[in-house]
Design an enzyme around this catalytic site. Structure first.
Site, short mmCIF file in Angstrom:
data_model
loop_
_atom_site.label_atom_id
_atom_site.label_comp_id
_atom_site.label_asym_id
_atom_site.label_seq_id
_atom_site.Cartn_x
_atom_site.Cartn_y
_atom_site.Cartn_z
N VAL A 33 38.73 -19.67 21.63
CA VAL A 33 39.78 -19.26 22.57
C VAL A 33 39.38 -19.63 23.99
CG1 VAL A 33 40.56 -17.37 21.10
CG2 VAL A 33 38.80 -16.93 22.83
N ALA A 42 30.84 -14.39 20.75
CA ALA A 42 31.75 -15.32 20.08
C ALA A 42 31.49 -16.77 20.49
CB ALA A 42 33.20 -14.94 20.37
N ALA A 68 31.36 -20.61 18.42
CA ALA A 68 32.46 -21.48 18.84
C ALA A 68 33.81 -20.82 18.60
CB ALA A 68 32.40 -22.84 18.14
N LYS A 69 33.83 -19.48 18.64
CA LYS A 69 35.10 -18.76 18.55
C LYS A 69 35.66 -18.49 19.94
CE LYS A 69 33.57 -16.56 14.27
NZ LYS A 69 33.07 -15.30 13.66
N ALA A 70 34.82 -18.68 20.96
CA ALA A 70 35.23 -18.65 22.35
C ALA A 70 34.58 -19.85 23.03
CB ALA A 70 34.80 -17.37 23.04
#
Length: 301
Positions: free
Chosen positions: A241, A265, A269-271
């Site tokens: 994100v 995160a 690699a979720k942020a």
């Protein structure tokens, strides 16, 4: 901070912003980020809702955000969907009841903190949802969870229903843990003698397209759990994100996702690197209404 006579919610939040990075300052930062994300036409907002937020009083707030075009994707628990339906079918969530829990059970009452439900309302829910499931099964035998919730939303008459307004506005609702709810239990009971299958993997085809089509994504995470992870993990497909707001009372020491700082995160690699992340520690039912009120004032300027 200074509290003055006749202050608006935004006036108070802006005063709170003078307190640095303590709780009040974080509420101010989160409110501004939420407003900026809504105003940015290139930003898609993923709202994840865990915990008893419909019984806790946020139903109309979530409804209005969807109705006003401030939410692009809703990810929630099966329980919040169930409680939305309970109210849609004429039931409610009750206050001002005080009794021993064993006595409550004897009198057909369930308790969520200091909010109460009636077993009669769930009996009505069971009857109504069974009728809806039968209509869906006549059309399809295999259906994704998102399509399933869309079909239910189209069959609801309650003008205050989250499911109904999401269906009308074309806002997809994802509920990856739907089986862990009264709605999931009713679906299981229905399939004992009728055929209707939920395709959970089918949701990912559509959700991945939404992620790849979005220029930017801001995740607004109310509580943690599966909805929080689903919102963040789906964006892993495109590097994470761009921004996120988390309101939670869970702690980070146990290593649970619900209490994990948003910065964690980034390691998955979720942020994205450089993403704008704000965590507010506190009760969602107190903080989120303030954020929404403040953001609406900013947008109206």
């Amino acid at each position: 901070m200074e509290v003055k006579e006749n202050m608006s919610v935004l006036d108070l939040i802006e005063e709170m912003g003078k307190s640095g990075v303590l709780g009040a300052g974080r509420v101010s930062k989160a409110t501004q980020l939420f407003a900026d994300s809504i105003k940015d036409e290139d930003t898609s907002i993923f709202l994840s809702v865990a915990g008893p937020m419909v019984p806790g009083g946020l139903r109309k707030i979530i409804f209005d955000l969807i109705n006003d075009g401030f939410v692009d994707v809703l990810i929630t628990s099966g329980a919040n969907i169930t409680h939305d339906l309970v109210e849609s079918f004429g039931g409610g969530h009750y206050r001002g009841i005080s009794a021993d829990d064993e006595e409550l059970q004897k009198h057909g009452m369930g308790r969520i903190g200091d909010v109460y439900t009636k077993s009669h309302d769930f009996e009505v829910f069971e009857e109504k949802i069974s009728e809806i499931l039968s209509k869906i099964a006549e059309k399809k035998k295999i259906i994704s969870i998102r399509e399933f919730l869309f079909e239910i939303g189209n069959m609801i008459e309650d003008e205050n229903s989250i499911l109904k307004i999401a269906a009308e506005k074309g806002v997809p609702i994802y509920a990856p843990g739907i089986i862990d709810s009264m709605l999931g239990l009713q679906l299981w009971m229905f399939t004992q003698d009728k055929e209707l299958h939920l395709d959970a993997v089918g949701d990912m085809h559509e959700l991945s397209d939404i992620v790849f089509d979005a220029k930017k994504v801001t995740a607004v995470l109310l509580g943690g759990g599966l909805p929080k992870h689903y919102a963040l993990a789906s964006n892993l497909l495109k590097g994470g994100v761009d921004a996120a707001i988390q309101v939670t009372m869970d702690r980070s020491e146990t290593g649970s996702l619900s209490g994990a700082p948003l910065e964690e995160a980034k390691s998955w690699a979720k942020a994205k690197a450089g993403s704008n992340l704000v965590t507010v520690i506190g009760d969602v039912t107190i903080i989120f209404p303030m954020m929404v009120a403040g953001a609406r004032e900013i947008i109206a300027r």
